[in-house]
Design a protein around this motif. Structure first.
Motif, short mmCIF file in Angstrom:
data_model
loop_
_atom_site.label_atom_id
_atom_site.label_comp_id
_atom_site.label_asym_id
_atom_site.label_seq_id
_atom_site.Cartn_x
_atom_site.Cartn_y
_atom_site.Cartn_z
N ARG A 34 -4.51 -7.88 -2.70
CA ARG A 34 -5.03 -6.64 -3.04
C ARG A 34 -4.32 -5.65 -2.29
O ARG A 34 -4.31 -5.51 -1.20
N PRO A 36 -3.06 -1.04 -2.46
CA PRO A 36 -3.17 0.39 -3.02
C PRO A 36 -2.55 0.52 -4.27
O PRO A 36 -1.64 -0.09 -4.18
N ARG A 37 -2.87 1.27 -5.09
CA ARG A 37 -2.30 1.47 -6.34
C ARG A 37 -1.05 2.19 -6.24
O ARG A 37 -1.00 3.16 -5.65
N CYS A 38 0.42 1.53 -6.69
CA CYS A 38 1.62 1.99 -6.31
C CYS A 38 2.52 1.32 -7.44
O CYS A 38 2.21 -0.05 -7.92
N GLY A 79 -2.69 -1.48 -12.63
CA GLY A 79 -3.57 -0.29 -12.01
C GLY A 79 -4.71 0.47 -12.66
O GLY A 79 -5.65 0.78 -12.19
N ASP A 96 2.69 0.18 -11.86
CA ASP A 96 1.65 0.68 -11.58
C ASP A 96 0.49 -0.53 -11.45
O ASP A 96 0.11 -1.19 -12.30
N CYS A 97 0.49 -0.94 -10.15
CA CYS A 97 0.15 -2.19 -9.76
C CYS A 97 -1.17 -2.15 -8.80
O CYS A 97 -0.84 -1.18 -7.74
N LYS A 98 -1.99 -2.77 -8.69
CA LYS A 98 -2.93 -2.74 -7.53
C LYS A 98 -3.30 -4.30 -7.09
O LYS A 98 -4.44 -4.23 -6.06
N GLN A 119 6.49 -1.69 -1.61
CA GLN A 119 6.42 -0.48 -2.46
C GLN A 119 7.83 0.26 -2.80
O GLN A 119 8.30 0.66 -1.82
N ARG A 154 -6.64 -8.99 1.16
CA ARG A 154 -6.46 -7.49 0.91
C ARG A 154 -5.50 -6.88 1.97
O ARG A 154 -5.62 -7.47 2.98
N ALA A 158 -6.52 -1.14 0.56
CA ALA A 158 -6.75 -1.61 -0.68
C ALA A 158 -8.24 -1.35 -1.08
O ALA A 158 -9.01 -0.82 -0.36
#
Length: 218
Positions: A34, A36-38, A79, A96-98, A119, A154, A158
């Motif tokens: 898991r 951060p959304r990016c 995300g 767009d992935c989390k 990232q 994570r 996250a």
């Protein structure tokens, strides 16, 4: 582009050749990271593959028609929608992935995968430590054979866990299990050691190592 996470996952599969067809065709191990959304680039690579060390109990040797086979695949959790996407490739990008998934499919023996998460775009260096959160096994309630193994980890920044590890593992195992197989989920305190073979004792629920006739459990 910046490396933000790394992970490893393994799976083992000792088929029961005393029945036809064999008890299971392949086993999946999955490690979900898991993040951060990016935007991300995920790369999964097979790091090791081993055939079974015969003879095993009731399995003196593998029939000629069976061969060692293993594959590495990546997956992404969107995300915005939270939907899992598995493109069936070992290298892929997502806008767009989390959460990133690394899966190893093992047809026979033992296989391991190393995974890297980058990232993409304009980013600041931020690689941090990975915290292991959950471990699950999905096994055949009759034979004790392990069908699916899941690890969830994570990064430091996250978000909160927003899916059920039990449901995720059971759903994935049902996709590969033959019709009529009774599946159960078992939590673990830590991942099983790599490169060794295990089953679940269906009476006690204990995880036991499968060894050659002339070996003792470690």
């Amino acid at each position: 582009m910046d490396l933000i996470a790394s992970a490893d996952v393994s799976a083992d599969n000792i088929l029961d050749y005393t029945v036809t067809p064999a008890a299971q065709s392949y086993v999946i191990g999955e490690h979900i990271v898991r993040i951060p959304r990016c935007r991300v680039l995920a790369v999964g690579c097979l790091s090791d593959v081993h055939p079974p060390d015969y003879p095993f109990p009731q399995v003196p040797s593998a029939p000629w028609r069976y061969s060692v086979a293993a594959h590495a695949f990546v997956g992404f959790r969107h995300g915005g929608t939270g939907v899992w996407e598995y493109p069936t490739v070992s290298r892929a990008e997502h806008g767009d992935c989390k959460a990133v998934s690394f899966r190893v499919y093992c047809a026979q023996g033992w296989a391991a995968v190393n995974g890297l998460v980058f990232q993409t775009g304009l980013v600041l260096p931020q690689y941090g430590s990975i915290t292991l959160e959950h471990h699950r096994l999905v096994f055949d309630a009759i034979t004790g054979g392990i069908r699916f193994a899941l690890t969830v980890s994570r990064t430091e920044d996250a978000g909160d866990l927003d899916f059920d590890p039990d449901d995720h593992a059971l759903t994935a195992a049902r996709e590969i299990a033959p019709d009529g197989v009774q599946l159960r989920v078992r939590p673990l305190e830590r991942p099983l050691p790599a490169g060794r073979h295990y089953r679940v004792d269906t009476t006690s629920g204990a995880v036991v190592e499968v060894v050659q006739r002339d070996q003792k459990p470690r």
